[in-house]
Design a protein around this motif. Structure first.
Motif, PDB file in Angstrom:
ATOM      1  N   LEU A  48       0.811  -1.215   0.000  1.00 39.96           N
ATOM      2  CA  LEU A  48       0.000   0.000   0.000  1.00 39.96           C
ATOM      3  C   LEU A  48       0.840   1.259   0.000  1.00 39.96           C
ATOM      4  CD1 LEU A  48      -0.236   1.552   3.014  1.00 39.96           C
ATOM      5  CD2 LEU A  48      -1.375  -0.569   3.557  1.00 39.96           C
ATOM      6  N   ILE A  49       0.212   2.330  -0.415  1.00 37.47           N
ATOM      7  CA  ILE A  49       0.802   3.672  -0.351  1.00 37.47           C
ATOM      8  C   ILE A  49       0.021   4.460   0.699  1.00 37.47           C
ATOM      9  CG2 ILE A  49       1.271   5.830  -1.594  1.00 37.47           C
ATOM     10  CD1 ILE A  49       2.941   3.475  -2.610  1.00 37.47           C
ATOM     11  N   TYR A  50       0.775   5.011   1.650  1.00 36.62           N
ATOM     12  CA  TYR A  50       0.200   5.812   2.731  1.00 36.62           C
ATOM     13  C   TYR A  50       0.659   7.244   2.520  1.00 36.62           C
ATOM     14  CZ  TYR A  50      -1.270   6.961   7.490  1.00 36.62           C
ATOM     15  OH  TYR A  50      -1.911   7.506   8.579  1.00 36.62           O
ATOM     16  N   ILE A  51      -0.282   8.187   2.536  1.00 39.78           N
ATOM     17  CA  ILE A  51       0.040   9.593   2.257  1.00 39.78           C
ATOM     18  C   ILE A  51      -0.068  10.423   3.536  1.00 39.78           C
ATOM     19  CG2 ILE A  51      -2.340  10.091   1.576  1.00 39.78           C
ATOM     20  CD1 ILE A  51      -1.225  12.151  -0.415  1.00 39.78           C
ATOM     21  N   VAL A  52       0.842  11.391   3.655  1.00 41.34           N
ATOM     22  CA  VAL A  52       0.794  12.362   4.737  1.00 41.34           C
ATOM     23  C   VAL A  52       1.036  13.730   4.112  1.00 41.34           C
ATOM     24  CG1 VAL A  52       1.842  13.168   6.886  1.00 41.34           C
ATOM     25  CG2 VAL A  52       1.732  10.710   6.403  1.00 41.34           C
ATOM     26  N   ASP A  53       0.013  14.576   4.118  1.00 40.01           N
ATOM     27  CA  ASP A  53       0.186  15.974   3.690  1.00 40.01           C
ATOM     28  C   ASP A  53      -0.778  16.852   4.472  1.00 40.01           C
ATOM     29  OD1 ASP A  53      -2.312  16.008   2.374  1.00 40.01           O
ATOM     30  OD2 ASP A  53      -1.465  15.847   0.388  1.00 40.01           O
ATOM     31  N   GLU A  54      -0.815  18.138   4.164  1.00 39.87           N
ATOM     32  CA  GLU A  54      -1.620  19.067   4.967  1.00 39.87           C
ATOM     33  C   GLU A  54      -3.127  18.828   4.822  1.00 39.87           C
ATOM     34  OE1 GLU A  54      -0.793  21.123   1.055  1.00 39.87           O
ATOM     35  OE2 GLU A  54       0.586  20.426   2.593  1.00 39.87           O
ATOM     36  N   ASN A  55      -3.565  18.182   3.762  1.00 39.92           N
ATOM     37  CA  ASN A  55      -4.990  17.961   3.536  1.00 39.92           C
ATOM     38  C   ASN A  55      -5.472  16.566   3.890  1.00 39.92           C
ATOM     39  OD1 ASN A  55      -5.304  20.563   2.373  1.00 39.92           O
ATOM     40  ND2 ASN A  55      -4.462  19.778   0.463  1.00 39.92           N
ATOM     41  N   ARG A  56      -4.545  15.628   4.003  1.00 40.50           N
ATOM     42  CA  ARG A  56      -4.970  14.240   4.121  1.00 40.50           C
ATOM     43  C   ARG A  56      -3.881  13.384   4.740  1.00 40.50           C
ATOM     44  NH1 ARG A  56      -6.353  10.288  -0.945  1.00 40.50           N
ATOM     45  NH2 ARG A  56      -6.812   8.494   0.338  1.00 40.50           N
ATOM     46  N   GLU A  57      -4.317  12.395   5.505  1.00 41.90           N
ATOM     47  CA  GLU A  57      -3.406  11.372   5.999  1.00 41.90           C
ATOM     48  C   GLU A  57      -4.164  10.054   5.987  1.00 41.90           C
ATOM     49  OE1 GLU A  57      -0.637  10.173   9.808  1.00 41.90           O
ATOM     50  OE2 GLU A  57      -1.366  12.218   9.638  1.00 41.90           O
ATOM     51  N   GLY A  58      -3.598   9.071   5.304  1.00 39.53           N
ATOM     52  CA  GLY A  58      -4.251   7.775   5.252  1.00 39.53           C
ATOM     53  C   GLY A  58      -3.803   6.962   4.055  1.00 39.53           C
ATOM     54  N   ILE A  59      -4.507   5.863   3.838  1.00 38.91           N
ATOM     55  CA  ILE A  59      -4.183   4.956   2.740  1.00 38.91           C
ATOM     56  C   ILE A  59      -4.639   5.582   1.430  1.00 38.91           C
ATOM     57  CG2 ILE A  59      -4.642   2.697   1.732  1.00 38.91           C
ATOM     58  CD1 ILE A  59      -5.047   1.662   4.618  1.00 38.91           C
ATOM     59  N   MET A  77     -10.717  -4.728   1.440  1.00 34.64           N
ATOM     60  CA  MET A  77     -10.829  -4.837   2.883  1.00 34.64           C
ATOM     61  C   MET A  77     -12.150  -4.238   3.330  1.00 34.64           C
ATOM     62  SD  MET A  77      -7.044  -3.967   4.395  1.00 34.64           S
ATOM     63  CE  MET A  77      -6.773  -2.430   3.512  1.00 34.64           C
ATOM     64  N   GLU A  78     -12.659  -4.743   4.432  1.00 33.69           N
ATOM     65  CA  GLU A  78     -13.837  -4.144   5.042  1.00 33.69           C
ATOM     66  C   GLU A  78     -13.406  -2.849   5.715  1.00 33.69           C
ATOM     67  OE1 GLU A  78     -15.833  -6.986   7.523  1.00 33.69           O
ATOM     68  OE2 GLU A  78     -15.824  -8.495   5.936  1.00 33.69           O
ATOM     69  N   GLU A  79     -14.363  -1.991   5.987  1.00 33.88           N
ATOM     70  CA  GLU A  79     -14.056  -0.664   6.532  1.00 33.88           C
ATOM     71  C   GLU A  79     -13.250  -0.753   7.835  1.00 33.88           C
ATOM     72  OE1 GLU A  79     -16.423   3.302   8.065  1.00 33.88           O
ATOM     73  OE2 GLU A  79     -17.402   1.993   6.620  1.00 33.88           O
ATOM     74  N   ASP A  80     -13.626  -1.656   8.738  1.00 34.28           N
ATOM     75  CA  ASP A  80     -12.897  -1.777  10.003  1.00 34.28           C
ATOM     76  C   ASP A  80     -11.480  -2.305   9.794  1.00 34.28           C
ATOM     77  OD1 ASP A  80     -13.971  -4.304   9.334  1.00 34.28           O
ATOM     78  OD2 ASP A  80     -13.956  -4.958  11.434  1.00 34.28           O
ATOM     79  N   GLU A  81     -11.301  -3.183   8.817  1.00 42.48           N
ATOM     80  CA  GLU A  81      -9.965  -3.688   8.500  1.00 42.48           C
ATOM     81  C   GLU A  81      -9.093  -2.576   7.927  1.00 42.48           C
ATOM     82  OE1 GLU A  81     -10.974  -8.321   7.360  1.00 42.48           O
ATOM     83  OE2 GLU A  81     -11.246  -6.780   5.825  1.00 42.48           O
ATOM     84  N   GLU A  82      -9.675  -1.780   7.032  1.00 43.60           N
ATOM     85  CA  GLU A  82      -8.916  -0.673   6.432  1.00 43.60           C
ATOM     86  C   GLU A  82      -8.526   0.348   7.495  1.00 43.60           C
ATOM     87  OE1 GLU A  82      -9.166   2.365   2.635  1.00 43.60           O
ATOM     88  OE2 GLU A  82     -10.521   0.642   2.716  1.00 43.60           O
ATOM     89  N   GLU A  83      -9.437   0.628   8.427  1.00 44.23           N
ATOM     90  CA  GLU A  83      -9.123   1.563   9.519  1.00 44.23           C
ATOM     91  C   GLU A  83      -8.000   1.024  10.400  1.00 44.23           C
ATOM     92  OE1 GLU A  83     -12.854   2.174  11.507  1.00 44.23           O
ATOM     93  OE2 GLU A  83     -13.645   3.428   9.880  1.00 44.23           O
ATOM     94  N   ALA A  84      -8.026  -0.278  10.672  1.00 43.12           N
ATOM     95  CA  ALA A  84      -6.979  -0.883  11.500  1.00 43.12           C
ATOM     96  C   ALA A  84      -5.624  -0.834  10.797  1.00 43.12           C
ATOM     97  CB  ALA A  84      -7.354  -2.330  11.839  1.00 43.12           C
ATOM     98  N   ILE A  85      -5.612  -1.096   9.499  1.00 46.78           N
ATOM     99  CA  ILE A  85      -4.363  -1.042   8.731  1.00 46.78           C
ATOM    100  C   ILE A  85      -3.845   0.392   8.659  1.00 46.78           C
ATOM    101  CG2 ILE A  85      -3.362  -1.354   6.411  1.00 46.78           C
ATOM    102  CD1 ILE A  85      -3.688  -3.964   8.020  1.00 46.78           C
ATOM    103  N   ALA A  86      -4.736   1.364   8.458  1.00 43.76           N
ATOM    104  CA  ALA A  86      -4.329   2.776   8.419  1.00 43.76           C
ATOM    105  C   ALA A  86      -3.726   3.190   9.769  1.00 43.76           C
ATOM    106  CB  ALA A  86      -5.504   3.666   8.065  1.00 43.76           C
ATOM    107  N   ALA A  87      -4.330   2.746  10.865  1.00 43.70           N
ATOM    108  CA  ALA A  87      -3.795   3.062  12.202  1.00 43.70           C
ATOM    109  C   ALA A  87      -2.423   2.416  12.401  1.00 43.70           C
ATOM    110  CB  ALA A  87      -4.772   2.588  13.270  1.00 43.70           C
ATOM    111  N   PHE A  88      -2.266   1.187  11.915  1.00 47.10           N
ATOM    112  CA  PHE A  88      -0.968   0.506  12.004  1.00 47.10           C
ATOM    113  C   PHE A  88       0.098   1.301  11.243  1.00 47.10           C
ATOM    114  CE2 PHE A  88       2.319  -2.264  10.437  1.00 47.10           C
ATOM    115  CZ  PHE A  88       2.653  -3.038  11.540  1.00 47.10           C
TER     116      PHE A  88
END
Length: 95
Positions: A48-59, A77-88
């Motif tokens: 996956l590609i994870y982005i961090v900028d002033e407007n957005r942070e996430g997958i 992925m299901e929504e809860d799985e995607e949220e868990a991966i984004a938090a990881f």
């Protein structure tokens, strides 16, 4: 719900300076329970590609792969799985 067993994370270089913010490539090895539709005896990982900028942070984008064949799996992925991966990923951003 699957569990991350190993991971790697690298900053994606932008030699031309055209991208805003920072992008990180993660590769996450997963332990997927047998009863999950995503389970494969050959193993599963997420790229996956994870982005961090002033407007957005996430997958930004992800693909699920079968470990031994490297085939892309046609699952989302299901929504809860995607949220868990984004938090990881947020927790494990490279310095």
């Amino acid at each position: 719900m699957f569990k991350v067993t190993e991971y790697s994370a690298d900053l994606v270089k932008d030699p031309f300076g055209i991208l805003t913010g920072k992008r990180y490539e993660f590769v996450l090895d997963l332990d997927v329970p047998e009863e999950d539709e995503l389970h494969s005896d050959k193993g599963v990982y997420i790229k996956l590609i994870y982005i961090v900028d002033e407007n957005r942070e996430g997958i930004l984008k992800y693909e699920l792969h079968e470990r031994t064949s490297d085939l892309i799996l046609d699952f989302e992925m299901e929504e809860d799985e995607e949220e868990a991966i984004a938090a990881f990923c947020k927790e494990h951003l490279p310095a």
